[in-house]
Enzyme design. Structure first.
Site, short mmCIF file in Angstrom:
data_model
loop_
_atom_site.label_atom_id
_atom_site.label_comp_id
_atom_site.label_asym_id
_atom_site.label_seq_id
_atom_site.Cartn_x
_atom_site.Cartn_y
_atom_site.Cartn_z
N SER A 1 10.08 -56.93 107.86
CA SER A 1 10.57 -55.32 107.64
C SER A 1 11.97 -55.42 107.08
O SER A 1 11.47 -54.08 106.04
CB SER A 1 10.55 -54.67 108.75
OG SER A 1 11.42 -54.51 109.59
N HIS B 1 3.96 -54.44 110.19
CA HIS B 1 3.80 -54.08 108.43
C HIS B 1 2.59 -54.82 108.09
O HIS B 1 2.83 -54.89 106.77
CB HIS B 1 5.04 -54.59 108.45
CG HIS B 1 6.28 -53.98 108.75
ND1 HIS B 1 6.97 -52.62 108.44
CD2 HIS B 1 7.08 -53.69 110.08
CE1 HIS B 1 7.67 -51.65 108.70
NE2 HIS B 1 8.11 -52.72 109.54
N LYS C 1 2.42 -47.17 112.26
CA LYS C 1 2.56 -47.43 110.73
C LYS C 1 1.57 -47.08 110.51
O LYS C 1 0.87 -46.23 110.15
CB LYS C 1 3.49 -48.75 111.09
CG LYS C 1 4.87 -48.59 111.37
CD LYS C 1 5.28 -50.19 111.22
CE LYS C 1 6.70 -50.39 112.09
NZ LYS C 1 7.42 -50.72 113.17
C1 PLP Z 1 7.94 -51.12 114.22
C2 PLP Z 1 7.97 -52.53 115.10
C3 PLP Z 1 7.61 -52.32 115.97
C4 PLP Z 1 7.80 -51.53 117.04
O1 PLP Z 1 6.47 -50.68 116.99
P1 PLP Z 1 5.98 -48.90 118.01
O2 PLP Z 1 4.72 -49.20 117.67
O3 PLP Z 1 6.90 -48.71 117.54
O4 PLP Z 1 7.04 -49.92 119.04
C5 PLP Z 1 7.26 -54.49 116.67
N1 PLP Z 1 7.25 -54.84 115.63
C6 PLP Z 1 8.17 -54.95 114.23
C7 PLP Z 1 7.17 -55.93 113.64
C8 PLP Z 1 7.73 -53.29 113.58
O5 PLP Z 1 8.08 -53.44 112.28
#
Ligand code: PLP
Length: 404
Positions: free
Chosen positions: A191, A219, A250
């Site tokens: 990310s 992502h 996301k």
């Molecule tokens: C955002 C993210 C998470 C966490 O996701 P949530 O559903 O908000 O807990 C886990 N791993 C990665 C790579 C992320 O970018």
């Protein structure tokens, strides 16, 4: 006041330490739904409309009318919440439908829902691996993967970020140290800078060394690959990754919720033993219903991911032409390199004045001297808005002497 004076003083000291180190995170308040244009509330109480380039709203589904309508429908038909974990009385037909739909979308056999991807990763490793086993992890993997690995007894190996030779070294080391099972785990897309894991190379390496391959698709799910299935599709190994974790928070809607998707028996064992699943409440029906609608949208048409890919290409080319240094790549995360932390902060602050909301990343989030502005392009962004943002970048960049 209940805190002891000593503990209270200790907390204030810790907080001051965070401020002194320049690491204090102030939260910006938003008074609108998530979208391309949002209204932020400033500390003096006034508000400002800004063009938003820092949400994980890749496909623009956070406020999509079909998604909101589906959430309303599920609220009406299935209620507000279950007041239960899944195994007591918290599994509705909707939850089973979504798990099936995610499995189909991702090319796996079964899927288990969690309250968040953080929990999916947190509860993944301990039930599957014991102390005779090895878990091999990219050094820049997400915090939730690191925490999940900490909770399991398997021997840990860490390879240099995205370095396949070093991964091979870990696989050989784990084998020579007698590992029973080996699991290699990586972010599908990292990310901070949008680096895309080399899942094709990793699959071949894992096959050669008889290792399992797992990937966190937070992502990537919904837009990477020709039909948006994820990094495995993008890298030509669709259906060939052993374990996929991901988020509903996301691209796949943007509310909350996570999942692990894999062979039937992996998921079955997680339902029996994964602690964040066993001891945490069911995902709310409105989110589940909306997530099913998201998959309907994405399986029905690639228009959103295609627009996202077009916007990404356009923005990457245009910002480069404007004279900025970016990390090359294909992902909608576009790291605009500023190198110096202070300048990254100044650029972000000036852009906000010009109506463009972006965030600067600097040490310790990224290595020293690698400060950058992380732009996240989305399918909600229209060309005219992107052009305005690009003009603002050019103006602010010139003022700060970053571009000619
Ligand atoms: C955002 C993210 C998470 C966490 O996701 P949530 O559903 O908000 O807990 C886990 N791993 C990665 C790579 C992320 O970018």
């Amino acid at each position: 006041m209940t805190l002891s004076p000593e503990f209270h003083a200790h907390l204030r000291h810790e907080l001051q330490g965070i401020r002194d180190a320049g690491l204090y995170k102030a939260e910006r308040i938003i008074a609108t739904p998530q979208g391309a244009h949002i209204r932020t509330v400033l500390p003096d109480g006034s508000s400002r409309e800004v063009f938003n380039l820092c949400a994980n709203n890749y496909l623009g589904l956070s406020s999509h009318p079909d998604v909101i309508a589906a959430a309303h429908d599920a609220l009406r038909t299935h209620g507000y919440g279950l007041s239960s974990v899944r195994f007591i009385c918290g599994t509705q037909d909707l939850h089973k439908t979504l798990e099936g739909r995610l499995s189909r979308f991702l090319g796996t056999e079964d899927t288990i829902l969690y309250a968040a991807a953080f929990d999916a990763n947190g509860g993944l490793f301990e039930p599957l691996l014991g102390e005779q086993d090895a878990v091999i992890s990219d050094e820049l993997n997400h915090a939730s993967i690191i925490d999940g690995i900490r909770l399991c007894k398997a021997k840990r190996y860490r390879y240099r970020h995205n370095d396949m030779a070093d991964l091979q070294r870990c696989l050989e080391e784990a084998a020579s140290e007698g590992a029973r099972y080996k699991l290699v785990f990586t972010d599908g897309v990292f990310s901070m800078d949008g680096t895309i894991a080399q899942l094709d190379v990793m699959r071949a390496l894992c096959d050669r060394h008889n290792a399992l391959l797992g990937v966190d698709e937070c992502h990537a799910s919904g837009f990477m690959g020709a039909t948006g299935r994820g990094t495995h599709e993008h890298r030509g190994v669709f259906g060939k990754v052993d374990i996929i974790t991901g988020t509903l928070g996301k691209a796949l809607g943007g509310a909350s919720g996570g999942f692990t998707s894999a062979r039937r028996e992996v998921v079955e064992l997680l339902r029996q033993r994964s602690r964040p699943y066993l001891f945490s409440n069911t995902v709310a029906p409105s989110i589940v219903g909306a997530s099913i609608a998201v998959l309907d949208l994405l399986e029905g048409s690639t228009a959103l991911r295609d627009k996202l890919a077009d916007n990404t290409q356009y923005f990457r080319a245009a910002i480069t032409k404007a004279g900025f240094d970016i990390k090359p790549g294909e992902h909608p995360i576009v790291p605009i390199m500023v190198y110096e932390a202070a300048q990254a902060q100044q650029l972000a602050a000036r852009l906000l004045e010009l109506g463009v909301y972006v965030v600067g990343f600097f040490f310790p989030v990224v290595p020293k001297g690698q400060a950058h502005i992380r732009v996240q392009v989305g399918a909600v962004h229209e060309r005219a808005d992107l052009d305005q943002a690009l003009a603002a970048f050019t103006q602010a960049g010139r003022e700060l002497g970053l571009v000619a």
